[in-house]
Design a protein around this motif. Structure first.
Motif, short mmCIF file in Angstrom:
data_model
loop_
_atom_site.label_atom_id
_atom_site.label_comp_id
_atom_site.label_asym_id
_atom_site.label_seq_id
_atom_site.Cartn_x
_atom_site.Cartn_y
_atom_site.Cartn_z
N ILE A 132 0.84 -1.20 0.00
CA ILE A 132 0.00 0.00 0.00
C ILE A 132 0.87 1.25 0.00
CG2 ILE A 132 -1.72 1.34 1.29
CD1 ILE A 132 -2.82 -1.35 2.34
N CYS A 180 1.01 4.06 -2.91
CA CYS A 180 0.74 5.48 -2.63
C CYS A 180 1.91 6.35 -3.12
CB CYS A 180 0.55 5.69 -1.13
SG CYS A 180 -1.03 5.10 -0.47
N ARG A 231 0.54 9.93 -3.42
CA ARG A 231 -0.46 10.00 -2.35
C ARG A 231 0.19 9.76 -1.01
NH1 ARG A 231 -5.63 6.37 -3.42
NH2 ARG A 231 -6.43 7.77 -1.81
N GLU A 264 -3.96 8.29 3.36
CA GLU A 264 -5.14 8.51 2.54
C GLU A 264 -5.88 7.20 2.24
OE1 GLU A 264 -4.46 10.76 -1.06
OE2 GLU A 264 -2.90 11.95 -0.10
N VAL A 265 -5.23 6.07 2.55
CA VAL A 265 -5.80 4.76 2.23
C VAL A 265 -5.98 3.94 3.50
CG1 VAL A 265 -5.55 2.63 0.90
CG2 VAL A 265 -4.70 4.80 -0.05
N VAL A 309 -5.39 1.83 -5.49
CA VAL A 309 -4.70 2.98 -4.90
C VAL A 309 -4.33 3.99 -5.98
CG1 VAL A 309 -2.62 3.74 -3.69
CG2 VAL A 309 -3.86 1.71 -2.89
N THR A 348 -10.06 5.14 -1.44
CA THR A 348 -9.78 5.52 -0.05
C THR A 348 -9.68 4.31 0.87
OG1 THR A 348 -12.13 5.75 0.52
CG2 THR A 348 -11.01 7.70 -0.37
N HIS A 349 -10.28 3.19 0.45
CA HIS A 349 -10.28 1.97 1.24
C HIS A 349 -10.01 0.76 0.34
CE1 HIS A 349 -12.36 4.74 3.90
NE2 HIS A 349 -12.34 3.86 4.89
#
Length: 239
Positions: free
Chosen positions: A19, A23, A28, A32-33, A218, A223-224
């Protein structure tokens, strides 16, 4: 149990690195995730270990598995997400423990969720599940409403007591124009999210991506992400 904790910690660290790298690749911030660990078919003991390891969001797709698990872990500060296709006869049970229902895909379900939430004196977050393989007026093979039904369902959720419109969810389709094109599918979902937020600014949650395609989700802006196998391992066969 120590061996299982070590296994889960190792798997979580690997997913966390994926992740974070995804990002970084698109500029990002990692925060944010949100990682949601899908614990279906795994016991409450695993949920407890995950909580010890810092997980705060868990998901289930079958009420008969989720309800006893949520009860067994009621002392933990967890947010429970229901991600499976939901029949109205299970709504009262789901409304008693779920914080977010990610699979809202028809008006009848909205009405049932509202009634159950009010009865339970709880507020349920709702995501509209979008089926990118569904034609107008139809549902997708894996649940979800056709894209042209988003607006109507969103208005129904937003206007229903006990419900909160949180955003959109999708599962990468196995058929149709987006089959095998996960990132394109997730980017399309983000376009729908932008349109939704123009009318419902607080509905900014976008749930997309699983173990095999979280990087594409992502990159698209999810967001999830909902990750099961990559954290818990290959699921035992049922039956």
């Amino acid at each position: 149990m120590t061996d299982r904790r070590t296994e889960l910690a190792k798997n979580l660290a690997a997913v966390e690195e994926r992740i974070a790298s995804a990002c970084a690749a698109v500029g990002r911030e990692r925060d944010e995730v949100t990682l949601i660990v899908v614990t279906k078919t795994y016991p409450a003991s695993d949920v407890r270990l995950l909580h010890e390891l810092g997980v705060r969001h868990v998901a289930e797709n079958r009420d008969q598995d989720a309800a006893p698990k949520a009860a067994a872990c009621a002392d933990l500060n967890l947010r429970w997400h229901f991600v499976g296709q939901l029949q109205t006869n299970k709504v009262r049970s789901v409304a008693s423990y779920a914080d977010v229902v990610q699979s809202v895909d028809r008006p009848k379900l909205v009405s049932a969720l509202s009634t159950a939430a009010v009865r339970a004196e709880r507020e349920l977050g709702c995501l509209i599940q979008v089926a990118l393989d569904a034609e107008s007026g139809r549902q997708g093979e894996r649940g979800g409403v056709a894209p042209d039904g988003i607006e109507e369902l969103a208005a129904a959720v937003a206007g229903s007591p006990g419900l909160r419109l949180d955003g959109l969810m999708t599962v990468a389709p196995l058929a149709g124009p987006y089959a095998g094109r996960q990132q394109a599918a997730f980017e399309r979902l983000m376009e729908f999210s932008s349109s939704l937020r123009a009318v419902h600014p607080a509905a900014n949650m976008v749930s997309a991506g699983m173990s095999a395609d979280l990087e594409q989700a992502v990159a698209a802006g999810a967001t999830h992400v909902r990750v099961g196998t990559a954290v818990l391992g290959v699921r035992p066969r049922l039956g």
